[in-house]
Write a protein that holds these residues in place. Sequence first.
Motif, PDB file in Angstrom:
ATOM      1  N   SER A  61       0.928  -1.295  -0.186  1.00 35.10           N
ATOM      2  CA  SER A  61      -0.007  -0.012   0.120  1.00 35.10           C
ATOM      3  C   SER A  61       0.920   1.136  -0.212  1.00 35.10           C
ATOM      4  CB  SER A  61      -0.919  -0.083   1.200  1.00 35.10           C
ATOM      5  OG  SER A  61      -1.411   1.221   1.549  1.00 35.10           O
ATOM      6  N   ALA A  62       2.067   1.141   1.010  1.00 28.16           N
ATOM      7  CA  ALA A  62       2.711   2.448   1.075  1.00 28.16           C
ATOM      8  C   ALA A  62       3.462   2.676  -0.271  1.00 28.16           C
ATOM      9  CB  ALA A  62       3.505   2.128   2.161  1.00 28.16           C
ATOM     10  N   GLY A 107       4.365   2.905  -3.897  1.00 21.92           N
ATOM     11  CA  GLY A 107       3.665   3.055  -5.121  1.00 21.92           C
ATOM     12  C   GLY A 107       3.992   4.131  -5.937  1.00 21.92           C
ATOM     13  N   LEU A 108       3.062   4.873  -6.585  1.00 17.00           N
ATOM     14  CA  LEU A 108       3.423   5.843  -7.516  1.00 17.00           C
ATOM     15  C   LEU A 108       4.131   7.160  -6.539  1.00 17.00           C
ATOM     16  CD1 LEU A 108       0.371   5.925  -9.645  1.00 17.00           C
ATOM     17  CD2 LEU A 108       2.660   5.337 -10.366  1.00 17.00           C
ATOM     18  N   GLY A 109       3.527   7.159  -5.342  1.00 16.96           N
ATOM     19  CA  GLY A 109       4.328   8.123  -4.359  1.00 16.96           C
ATOM     20  C   GLY A 109       5.823   7.983  -4.210  1.00 16.96           C
ATOM     21  N   ASN A 110       6.290   6.843  -4.242  1.00 15.16           N
ATOM     22  CA  ASN A 110       7.458   6.677  -3.978  1.00 15.16           C
ATOM     23  C   ASN A 110       8.188   7.021  -5.405  1.00 15.16           C
ATOM     24  OD1 ASN A 110       5.913   5.088  -2.276  1.00 15.16           O
ATOM     25  ND2 ASN A 110       7.973   4.599  -1.144  1.00 15.16           N
ATOM     26  N   TYR A 124      -4.796   9.077  -9.004  1.00 17.43           N
ATOM     27  CA  TYR A 124      -3.753   8.013  -8.818  1.00 17.43           C
ATOM     28  C   TYR A 124      -4.153   7.027 -10.289  1.00 17.43           C
ATOM     29  CZ  TYR A 124      -0.682   5.150  -6.286  1.00 17.43           C
ATOM     30  OH  TYR A 124       0.627   4.480  -5.630  1.00 17.43           O
ATOM     31  N   PHE A 142       1.276  10.917   2.217  1.00 17.00           N
ATOM     32  CA  PHE A 142       0.799  10.220   1.071  1.00 17.00           C
ATOM     33  C   PHE A 142       1.629   8.884   0.683  1.00 17.00           C
ATOM     34  CE2 PHE A 142       1.084   9.364  -3.584  1.00 17.00           C
ATOM     35  CZ  PHE A 142      -0.396   9.705  -3.802  1.00 17.00           C
ATOM     36  N   SER A 143       3.008   9.067   1.025  1.00 17.65           N
ATOM     37  CA  SER A 143       3.729   7.778   0.684  1.00 17.65           C
ATOM     38  C   SER A 143       3.534   6.923   1.753  1.00 17.65           C
ATOM     39  CB  SER A 143       5.274   8.302   0.708  1.00 17.65           C
ATOM     40  OG  SER A 143       6.024   7.177   0.300  1.00 17.65           O
ATOM     41  N   SER A 200       0.891   6.279   3.298  1.00 19.40           N
ATOM     42  CA  SER A 200      -0.764   5.820   3.020  1.00 19.40           C
ATOM     43  C   SER A 200      -1.318   6.200   4.301  1.00 19.40           C
ATOM     44  CB  SER A 200      -0.827   4.426   2.936  1.00 19.40           C
ATOM     45  OG  SER A 200      -0.284   4.047   1.881  1.00 19.40           O
ATOM     46  N   MET A 222      -5.752   8.637   6.365  1.00 21.38           N
ATOM     47  CA  MET A 222      -7.290   8.451   5.732  1.00 21.38           C
ATOM     48  C   MET A 222      -7.717   7.160   6.162  1.00 21.38           C
ATOM     49  SD  MET A 222      -6.762   7.870   1.756  1.00 21.38           S
ATOM     50  CE  MET A 222      -7.642   6.331   1.811  1.00 21.38           C
ATOM     51  N   THR A 253      -6.279   4.048   5.884  1.00 25.28           N
ATOM     52  CA  THR A 253      -5.800   2.939   5.164  1.00 25.28           C
ATOM     53  C   THR A 253      -5.109   1.850   6.071  1.00 25.28           C
ATOM     54  OG1 THR A 253      -5.557   4.291   3.220  1.00 25.28           O
ATOM     55  CG2 THR A 253      -4.509   2.296   3.089  1.00 25.28           C
ATOM     56  N   SER A 299      -5.450  -0.488  -1.855  1.00 21.55           N
ATOM     57  CA  SER A 299      -5.627  -0.350  -0.467  1.00 21.55           C
ATOM     58  C   SER A 299      -6.645   0.958  -0.351  1.00 21.55           C
ATOM     59  CB  SER A 299      -4.171  -0.001   0.173  1.00 21.55           C
ATOM     60  OG  SER A 299      -3.820   1.429  -0.416  1.00 21.55           O
ATOM     61  N   LEU A 300      -6.527   1.912  -1.440  1.00 27.51           N
ATOM     62  CA  LEU A 300      -7.460   3.079  -1.460  1.00 27.51           C
ATOM     63  C   LEU A 300      -8.794   2.572  -1.596  1.00 27.51           C
ATOM     64  CD1 LEU A 300      -5.258   5.362  -3.779  1.00 27.51           C
ATOM     65  CD2 LEU A 300      -6.121   6.019  -1.404  1.00 27.51           C
TER      66      LEU A 300
HETATM   67  N1  PFF Z   1       1.078   5.455  -0.327  1.00 29.87           N
HETATM   68  C1  PFF Z   1       0.874   5.334  -1.795  1.00 29.87           C
HETATM   69  C2  PFF Z   1       2.169   5.738  -2.835  1.00 29.87           C
HETATM   70  O1  PFF Z   1       2.787   6.089  -2.166  1.00 29.87           O
HETATM   71  O2  PFF Z   1       1.946   5.618  -4.238  1.00 29.87           O
HETATM   72  C3  PFF Z   1      -0.434   6.101  -2.163  1.00 29.87           C
HETATM   73  C4  PFF Z   1      -1.629   5.941  -1.116  1.00 29.87           C
HETATM   74  C5  PFF Z   1      -2.131   4.648  -0.931  1.00 29.87           C
HETATM   75  C6  PFF Z   1      -1.960   7.153  -0.328  1.00 29.87           C
HETATM   76  C7  PFF Z   1      -3.106   4.617  -0.021  1.00 29.87           C
HETATM   77  C8  PFF Z   1      -2.944   7.171   0.454  1.00 29.87           C
HETATM   78  C9  PFF Z   1      -3.387   5.708   0.808  1.00 29.87           C
HETATM   79  F1  PFF Z   1      -4.362   5.554   1.829  1.00 29.87           F
END
Ligand code: PFF
Length: 453
Positions: free
Chosen positions: A20-21, A23-26, A103, A224-225, A227, A230, A232, A321-322
């Motif tokens: 979950s953590a 992903g595109l964020g990283n 996303y 964001f990175s 997660s 919110m 999750t 995960s979202l």
């Molecule tokens: N953490 C994910 C990423 O870095 O791409 C994005 C994300 C997933 C943000 C789930 C928030 C969340 F609840």
Amino acid sequence: MQARGNWSSKFGFVMAAAGSAIGLGNIWKFPYVAGANGGGGFLLIYLAIVATIGFSVLMAELVIGRSTQRNPVGAIKRLQGGKWWPLIGYAGIITAFVILSYYVVVAGWTLAYIFKSASGLLATTDDKALGGMFTGFISDPVEPVLWAGAFTALTVFVVIGGVNQGLERSSRILMPALFGLVVILCIRSLTLPGAGAGWDFFTTPDWSKVTFQTVIDALGQAFFSLSLGMGTIITYGSYLSRDTDVVESGFTVVSLDTLIAVMAGVMILPAVFAFGLDPAAGPGLTFITLPHVFAQMTGGVFFGPLFFVLLAIAALTSAVSLLEVVTAYFVDELGWKRKTCTIWAGVVAFLLCIPSSLSLGVWSDATLFGKGFLDIMDFLATNLMLPIGGMAISLFVGWVVPKEMMDDFCSGNPKLGNLAKVWLFFVRIVSPLAIFVVLLNGLPFVAPYLPWN
Ligand code: PFF
């Protein structure tokens, strides 16, 4: 009540939460946000935030989830959250849609890039041509929307599979594969002639480039990175059996996520400098720099498509995960069938992604405060909703249910007692206060009116 799934092991949970953590964020966002914020200074601030606020909020979410075994709304209700605190859970559901709305668009780009790189279309070292292809593609009114639709369908499909079959199995093998490929690409990037300047840019802070905006970007990026903010991690923690140790798992998830983000920086920024590109170029950075790296790398024809396959999968485990936050609420609280609510949520997410995608092309003139729809959604989620959610979760755990949560943090291990005290101090005071101050100072429509500015 319907039976709830459970992770098959602690390893399975850690992999899924890391899925979950990470992903595109990283891989897509971190390098370009670091690039736009001057590199080294941003990196240091980011690491400091992750180690303090990030870790404490992640642990707060994990203990809420594990101790109640419920979705965020149900969990907070069960912990005597009264009338107001469960709003954190409802806000999380809205945030999930806000994030999904863009996303899946960017994730759709990665799907398209699998095919574009496999077909040899991107096999050029001409950065102008690569940039042109990227901009041409994302501003097309139809193609990216179709890719986003395909990606949303994949996400729905995995979420319907439920926790064990769907989420866990897909994370177990593919995350290590992604890690291996990122290592190879870091080495390639660092050994390019002229890469040293990029390495210095990323590792040596230039404090003249650091402003409050840098801090708020780093804070948002950390939430964001990881997660966070919110629900999750509350949701994922709720599928943990009550006897699993959470401190070690939480630490592992934070470390893995941060390691991959930093490695993505090392993979992209030195190459950006080696090719004479602008590190502050924004969202296209990864999609323009990497094809250039592949085009002049031994085995690039193979590594290129493979990279985009793994990135798409990393995005999938995050998007899943979202969507799971939404599904868990409808299944637990309203007794809906998993399949029905997941499909509906997928349809809504797809409809929301259309204006996001079009805002990069035919609707680029429709702006608010100079931002298009996609940018507004990203700003709302990353810079507002996630940090505010994190602050609320922290206050709830720190002030409303501290005793239960402290016991839960220790999970019967008295050795953790002192760590739990430090943690409680963070969730009660340090993290909420720090988030509050950063938000106040970083928000363009608040900051100028503060007496000290
Ligand atoms: N953490 C994910 C990423 O870095 O791409 C994005 C994300 C997933 C943000 C789930 C928030 C969340 F609840």
